[in-house]
Design an enzyme around this catalytic site. Sequence first.
Site, PDB file in Angstrom:
ATOM      1  N   CYS A 410      59.634  64.573  19.064  1.00  0.00           N
ATOM      2  CA  CYS A 410      58.955  63.285  19.220  1.00  0.00           C
ATOM      3  C   CYS A 410      57.853  63.272  18.179  1.00  0.00           C
ATOM      4  CB  CYS A 410      58.425  63.121  20.647  1.00  0.00           C
ATOM      5  SG  CYS A 410      57.646  61.507  20.912  1.00  0.00           S
ATOM      6  N   CYS A 411      56.627  63.222  18.615  1.00  0.00           N
ATOM      7  CA  CYS A 411      55.538  63.292  17.644  1.00  0.00           C
ATOM      8  C   CYS A 411      54.951  64.693  17.570  1.00  0.00           C
ATOM      9  CB  CYS A 411      54.457  62.271  17.991  1.00  0.00           C
ATOM     10  SG  CYS A 411      54.018  62.247  19.723  1.00  0.00           S
TER      11      CYS A 411
END
Length: 490
Positions: A410-411
């Site tokens: 994801c991040c």
Amino acid sequence: MRKEWRGFKGTHWLSEVNVRDFIQNNYTAYNGDEQFLEAPTENTNYLWGELQKLQKQERSKGGVLDMETEIVSSMTAYGPAYITPQSKDKEAVVGLQTDKPLKRAFMPYGGIKMAEQACTTYGYQPSEKLHEIFTKYCKTHNDGVFDAYTEEMKAVRHNHILTGLPDTYGRGRIVGDYRRVALYGIDFLISEKEEDKRNCGCGVMSDEVIRLREEISMQIKALKEMKQMAMLYGYDISQPAANAREAVQWLYFGYLAAIKTQNGAAMSVGRISTFLDIYIERDLQEGTLTEAQAQELIDHLVMKFRMVKFARIPSYNQLFSGDPVWATLEVAGMGMDGRHMVTKSDFRFLHTLENMGPSPEPNLTVLYSPRLTDSFKHYAAMISVTTSSIQYENDEVMRPIWGDDYSICCCVSATQTGKEMQFFGARANLAKCFLYACNGGVDAKSREQVAPGFRPIRDEYLTWEELEPRFDQAMDWLAGVYVNLSLIHI
């Protein structure tokens, strides 16, 4: 029986699907600086110019340029498409999500209401026929989730004590090992999956075995459909990529298959720079590729990552500003053997921010270690200052846990590439949980009894001695509900 990888000249043998082994045995660490980098080619400038025009039109229309309402997205739902009709021969990397650039696909399998609301929000009328199909005849993921919810779970969702679960805005965090398409070719991957199916269950048909055999069958079907998708563009990805151009294109077809079929809140790219550099370095040494052509390949690949779009509902945009895809792509990092993994292609990926300007996508992420080369650290710092488009993650913290072939799914969250999955978690409203502790589990806004009933605090003043055990009780309850909700979504 050992299988030779036919896409690479050398004596390296592979006996199983093991991309990390291939990388560690073949990559060339680069200790120099950025002086070798090339400016954008004429084709890159043309394509990026055309895409910027489309992006300007997209902004002028409120953030959505076009949206599909009649065709359900799949790998082969559309024929070949290009940035412009005349750009076919200019694109070093081909493939779009739909039939037009920046057009958002219709993806109802997660939930028909969510897909339709994404359309109507921006003034598009979804198909009545598809509405009938996905309400009467086809059960969506969202339907299954809510069928499984208990009354307690429904109350938790309704009162927003837990928010942001996948049924609200997308399928969660998805990152595949798209390098396998280039390294092995689809036919080998299919044969390995068929072998898995033959050995699945050993004749015992338990619920778990039946489910797994069905899933393997779906995986085989998806791999075959990926071949069909590539053939629409005139490419046969049944065999391993034979050169850098094919490696980039094959890998992108793997990612394209994912974004045509899944609208995850985070559709990460993974750790591809060192892998692709092996092909590029070999072609450069053989004289079949120039540095300008190598940079063009990376520029065009990144350009395609910048074009990824999904139809989103308002609550998604409220939760995450800027309509993010989180196509996270990692560079650098250290190997478990102490060698740094900086290659020329790590420079090339960062250089796309100079050749085509700053961009939030793909989410370029430096896996940072103090032991990276000074020249790479200086270049990354310079790009950070001039573009504000790079994030950094501590490789020294993550590598001991996930090894040297993890991806950011994801991040910020790490997983072993191709070996683990991560499901999107919920947001817990701790302020509301605090109020539940004070009010005996009653929601202050809806007046519903959401948490288990316990004695509310009636004193004029709150004391931590009185509040702490109630808050702990409310937190324990919320954690239990969260875990059970997560299991349903898995």
